[in-house]
Motif scaffolding. Structure first.
Motif, PDB file in Angstrom:
ATOM      1  N   ILE A  74      37.459  59.683  41.826  1.00 50.57           N
ATOM      2  CA  ILE A  74      37.983  59.134  40.570  1.00 50.57           C
ATOM      3  C   ILE A  74      38.106  57.622  40.721  1.00 50.57           C
ATOM      4  N   LEU A  75      37.613  56.863  39.697  1.00 49.78           N
ATOM      5  CA  LEU A  75      37.707  55.404  39.697  1.00 49.78           C
ATOM      6  C   LEU A  75      39.053  54.994  39.124  1.00 49.78           C
ATOM      7  N   LEU A  76      39.822  54.231  39.890  1.00 54.66           N
ATOM      8  CA  LEU A  76      41.119  53.765  39.425  1.00 54.66           C
ATOM      9  C   LEU A  76      40.952  52.680  38.366  1.00 54.66           C
ATOM     10  N   ALA A  77      41.905  52.585  37.468  1.00 49.86           N
ATOM     11  CA  ALA A  77      41.891  51.569  36.428  1.00 49.86           C
ATOM     12  C   ALA A  77      42.097  50.184  37.049  1.00 49.86           C
ATOM     13  N   GLU A  78      41.840  49.148  36.245  1.00 52.85           N
ATOM     14  CA  GLU A  78      41.879  47.784  36.763  1.00 52.85           C
ATOM     15  C   GLU A  78      43.266  47.406  37.270  1.00 52.85           C
ATOM     16  N   GLY A  79      44.295  47.833  36.592  1.00 54.35           N
ATOM     17  CA  GLY A  79      45.643  47.501  37.047  1.00 54.35           C
ATOM     18  C   GLY A  79      46.101  48.346  38.214  1.00 54.35           C
ATOM     19  N   GLU A  80      45.603  49.586  38.316  1.00 59.26           N
ATOM     20  CA  GLU A  80      46.051  50.475  39.372  1.00 59.26           C
ATOM     21  C   GLU A  80      45.433  50.135  40.732  1.00 59.26           C
ATOM     22  N   ASP A  81      44.227  49.531  40.732  1.00 61.90           N
ATOM     23  CA  ASP A  81      43.581  49.297  42.028  1.00 61.90           C
ATOM     24  C   ASP A  81      44.137  48.089  42.757  1.00 61.90           C
ATOM     25  N   ASP A  82      45.023  47.280  42.102  1.00 61.86           N
ATOM     26  CA  ASP A  82      45.573  46.108  42.775  1.00 61.86           C
ATOM     27  C   ASP A  82      46.434  46.490  43.970  1.00 61.86           C
ATOM     28  N   THR A  83      47.069  47.644  43.918  1.00 58.43           N
ATOM     29  CA  THR A  83      47.911  48.073  45.040  1.00 58.43           C
ATOM     30  C   THR A  83      47.064  48.396  46.271  1.00 58.43           C
ATOM     31  N   ARG A  84      45.783  48.653  46.097  1.00 55.96           N
ATOM     32  CA  ARG A  84      44.906  48.974  47.225  1.00 55.96           C
ATOM     33  C   ARG A  84      44.145  47.747  47.749  1.00 55.96           C
ATOM     34  N   LEU A  85      44.344  46.574  47.131  1.00 60.53           N
ATOM     35  CA  LEU A  85      43.601  45.377  47.516  1.00 60.53           C
ATOM     36  C   LEU A  85      44.466  44.444  48.343  1.00 60.53           C
ATOM     37  N   GLU A  86      43.808  43.664  49.199  1.00 55.25           N
ATOM     38  CA  GLU A  86      44.489  42.639  49.971  1.00 55.25           C
ATOM     39  C   GLU A  86      44.766  41.419  49.091  1.00 55.25           C
ATOM     40  N   ARG A  87      45.540  40.483  49.648  1.00 55.03           N
ATOM     41  CA  ARG A  87      45.905  39.291  48.872  1.00 55.03           C
ATOM     42  C   ARG A  87      44.676  38.476  48.493  1.00 55.03           C
ATOM     43  N   GLY A  88      43.769  38.255  49.446  1.00 58.70           N
ATOM     44  CA  GLY A  88      42.556  37.497  49.149  1.00 58.70           C
ATOM     45  C   GLY A  88      41.670  38.198  48.138  1.00 58.70           C
ATOM     46  N   GLU A  89      41.615  39.534  48.195  1.00 56.33           N
ATOM     47  CA  GLU A  89      40.808  40.285  47.241  1.00 56.33           C
ATOM     48  C   GLU A  89      41.386  40.206  45.838  1.00 56.33           C
ATOM     49  N   ARG A  90      42.706  40.246  45.746  1.00 55.67           N
ATOM     50  CA  ARG A  90      43.324  40.102  44.424  1.00 55.67           C
ATOM     51  C   ARG A  90      43.080  38.707  43.855  1.00 55.67           C
ATOM     52  N   LEU A  91      43.104  37.673  44.725  1.00 54.39           N
ATOM     53  CA  LEU A  91      42.830  36.316  44.258  1.00 54.39           C
ATOM     54  C   LEU A  91      41.378  36.189  43.798  1.00 54.39           C
ATOM     55  N   GLU A  92      40.440  36.835  44.499  1.00 56.20           N
ATOM     56  CA  GLU A  92      39.048  36.813  44.075  1.00 56.20           C
ATOM     57  C   GLU A  92      38.876  37.437  42.694  1.00 56.20           C
ATOM     58  N   GLU A  93      39.577  38.553  42.445  1.00 57.05           N
ATOM     59  CA  GLU A  93      39.507  39.166  41.116  1.00 57.05           C
ATOM     60  C   GLU A  93      40.129  38.268  40.067  1.00 57.05           C
ATOM     61  N   HIS A  94      41.213  37.583  40.418  1.00 53.38           N
ATOM     62  CA  HIS A  94      41.873  36.689  39.464  1.00 53.38           C
ATOM     63  C   HIS A  94      40.962  35.508  39.108  1.00 53.38           C
ATOM     64  N   LEU A  95      40.226  34.976  40.094  1.00 57.84           N
ATOM     65  CA  LEU A  95      39.310  33.859  39.846  1.00 57.84           C
ATOM     66  C   LEU A  95      38.008  34.302  39.198  1.00 57.84           C
ATOM     67  N   GLY A  96      37.718  35.587  39.246  1.00 55.95           N
ATOM     68  CA  GLY A  96      36.487  36.091  38.654  1.00 55.95           C
ATOM     69  C   GLY A  96      35.274  35.957  39.550  1.00 55.95           C
ATOM     70  N   SER A  97      35.457  35.631  40.819  1.00 56.69           N
ATOM     71  CA  SER A  97      34.315  35.500  41.721  1.00 56.69           C
ATOM     72  C   SER A  97      33.855  36.848  42.263  1.00 56.69           C
ATOM     73  N   VAL A  98      34.757  37.810  42.367  1.00 57.79           N
ATOM     74  CA  VAL A  98      34.439  39.149  42.877  1.00 57.79           C
ATOM     75  C   VAL A  98      35.253  40.167  42.085  1.00 57.79           C
ATOM     76  N   ASP A  99      34.651  41.320  41.830  1.00 59.05           N
ATOM     77  CA  ASP A  99      35.358  42.434  41.180  1.00 59.05           C
ATOM     78  C   ASP A  99      35.289  43.635  42.119  1.00 59.05           C
ATOM     79  N   TYR A 100      36.429  44.304  42.307  1.00 59.56           N
ATOM     80  CA  TYR A 100      36.517  45.441  43.225  1.00 59.56           C
ATOM     81  C   TYR A 100      36.724  46.733  42.444  1.00 59.56           C
ATOM     82  N   ASP A 101      36.016  47.774  42.861  1.00 55.26           N
ATOM     83  CA  ASP A 101      36.215  49.126  42.348  1.00 55.26           C
ATOM     84  C   ASP A 101      36.814  49.964  43.462  1.00 55.26           C
ATOM     85  N   VAL A 102      37.907  50.682  43.128  1.00 58.70           N
ATOM     86  CA  VAL A 102      38.577  51.553  44.102  1.00 58.70           C
ATOM     87  C   VAL A 102      38.426  52.993  43.632  1.00 58.70           C
TER      88      VAL A 102
END
Length: 427
Positions: free
Chosen positions: A283-311
């Motif tokens: 099951i693919l987690l929603a955009e807000g739910e996957d933040d708990t599974r991401l590291e600090r740098g990964e969350r910053l990458e998503e915030h800047l729009g340079s990388v998008d993560y699917d959990v």
């Protein structure tokens, strides 16, 4: 020890002032001399000066190019590049239409050397050849204590590599006249041109003849080719192609291709995934739910729009799969320390380029995640030479005390011009 160093400095300065090495020689502040070699330091021997004079006369008689060699002690604190360029333009080396002047300038006490090219010789290839002469020929001789050899070899290589004339070629005035009785035999040594193709004979006794009329007769026009009238009678060809429509078609094709790539990527990204442990559909987690599974740098990458993560999570077992999708276009780069795509870059111009000198800009890099920083500088290429030659030199140059009114020169003179291209060297 400090008193001894001061005493030595005073003695050296007094010696230099006595022999005139602390000042610019007057010959370079006046009008152009007749000689092509100006040596105010006594570095060149009589034989070296005569050889450089011969080279200068040779290229002037062969290609009309104008070369001068100037050796002075110092520019008295002036920029050597600017000083040499102003000297070139003050003496107006070369022809006004061809701009084919060449100046080899040496300030011996300053340990500086310049090659100044006229605008007609200032091509990228000739500029590279100038720098090779400076780096591989002149500077090594200067460092080895052979200044006369450096100047002579530099002038010789400038003739061959920049002007494109053989240094061994004698001047036209030095070629002895050929007697009339022998001139024809000397000229006719070259083979006659072959007007007909050679045909392999079938046998030594019976060579295959080549009819002259077959060689001279034009080939017949193929029947399938229509007759084409002369250009002045031709009408504009009728075509159904429309440039605007073609551009729209190409743009639509490019957009369709980009859209197809994006659609394929989306299908591949959200395809069904099985759990690598139990094989259950994840099951693919929603955009807000996957933040708990991401590291600090990964969350910053998503915030800047340079990388998008699917959990993706497994509903049966604790299996979790994290998939990284980089943005197709982003202004951020990968940080060399933390490897996150959070590095920003700012470019500030410190000095604008001109036609004579290069510019300079500062690059500030900073990672928004780990705080890594780096500052560097890089040069900006010189501006291209102007398209027209209507340059007003009547105001003169402020460097070196030159003005076009002294020495009888004015902006109406027929000499050449240089924008400062060439090469620089120091030892």
């Amino acid at each position: 020890m400090r008193l001894l160093a001061t005493f030595v400095a005073i003695v050296v300065s007094l010696i230099l002032s006595d022999i005139g090495w602390a000042e610019v020689p007057g010959i370079v502040t006046g009008s152009r001399p007749q000689a092509r070699v100006i040596d105010e330091t006594g570095t060149l021997s009589a034989a070296d000066s005569a050889e450089i004079e011969r080279l200068a006369r040779s290229i002037q008689e062969t290609t009309k190019a104008d070369m001068m060699v100037v050796v002075i002690p110092t520019t008295a604190g002036e920029s050597h590049r600017r000083f040499a360029t102003d000297l070139f333009n003050r003496w107006q080396l070369g022809d006004a239409a061809r701009n084919d002047g060449l100046l080899l300038f040496v300030a011996l006490a300053d340990r500086k050397s310049e090659i100044i090219l006229g605008d007609g010789l200032d091509s990228p290839g000739q500029r590279s050849a100038s720098q090779r002469i400076m780096d591989q020929v002149m500077v090594p001789h200067f460092r080895a204590g052979r200044p006369g050899r450096a100047i002579l070899d530099g002038a010789t290589r400038a003739v061959t590599d920049i002007v494109g004339v053989s240094a061994e070629q004698p001047a036209a005035a030095d070629i002895p006249p050929v007697p009339a009785s022998t001139s024809a035999s000397l000229v006719e040594k070259r083979p006659e041109p072959i007007l007909q193709p050679l045909v392999e004979p079938s046998s030594p006794a019976t060579p295959t003849p080549v009819p002259t009329e077959d060689v001279l007769r034009p080939e017949p026009i193929a029947p399938a080719q229509p007759w084409i009238p002369p250009t002045r009678f031709q009408r504009a060809p009728e075509t159904t192609s429309d440039p605007v429509g073609m551009m729209i078609l190409l743009g639509g094709g490019a957009a369709a291709g980009a859209g197809g790539i994006a659609a394929f990527r989306s299908l591949y990204r959200y395809r069904r995934r099985g759990c690598p442990h139990c094989g259950t559909a994840m099951i693919l987690l929603a955009e807000g739910e996957d933040d708990t599974r991401l590291e600090r740098g990964e969350r910053l990458e998503e915030h800047l729009g340079s990388v998008d993560y699917d959990v993706w999570t497994c509903p049966v077992c604790p299996g979790v799969e994290k998939v990284r999708w980089g943005a197709l276009f982003t202004r951020y780069a990968k940080c060399p320390r933390c490897r996150s795509v959070t590095k920003s870059q700012t470019i500030s111009r410190l000095r604008a380029p001109t036609q004579v000198s290069e510019g300079l800009e500062r690059i500030d890099e900073r990672c928004l995640h780990c705080g890594w920083e780096k500052t560097s500088e890089r040069t900006i290429p010189r501006l291209p030479e102007p398209t027209n030659s209507s340059v007003d030199w009547s105001s003169g140059s402020s460097s070196g005390g030159f003005s076009s009114s002294s020495g009888g020169f004015s902006s109406s003179s027929s000499g050449g011009h240089s924008s400062g291209g060439g090469a620089s060297g120091s030892w």
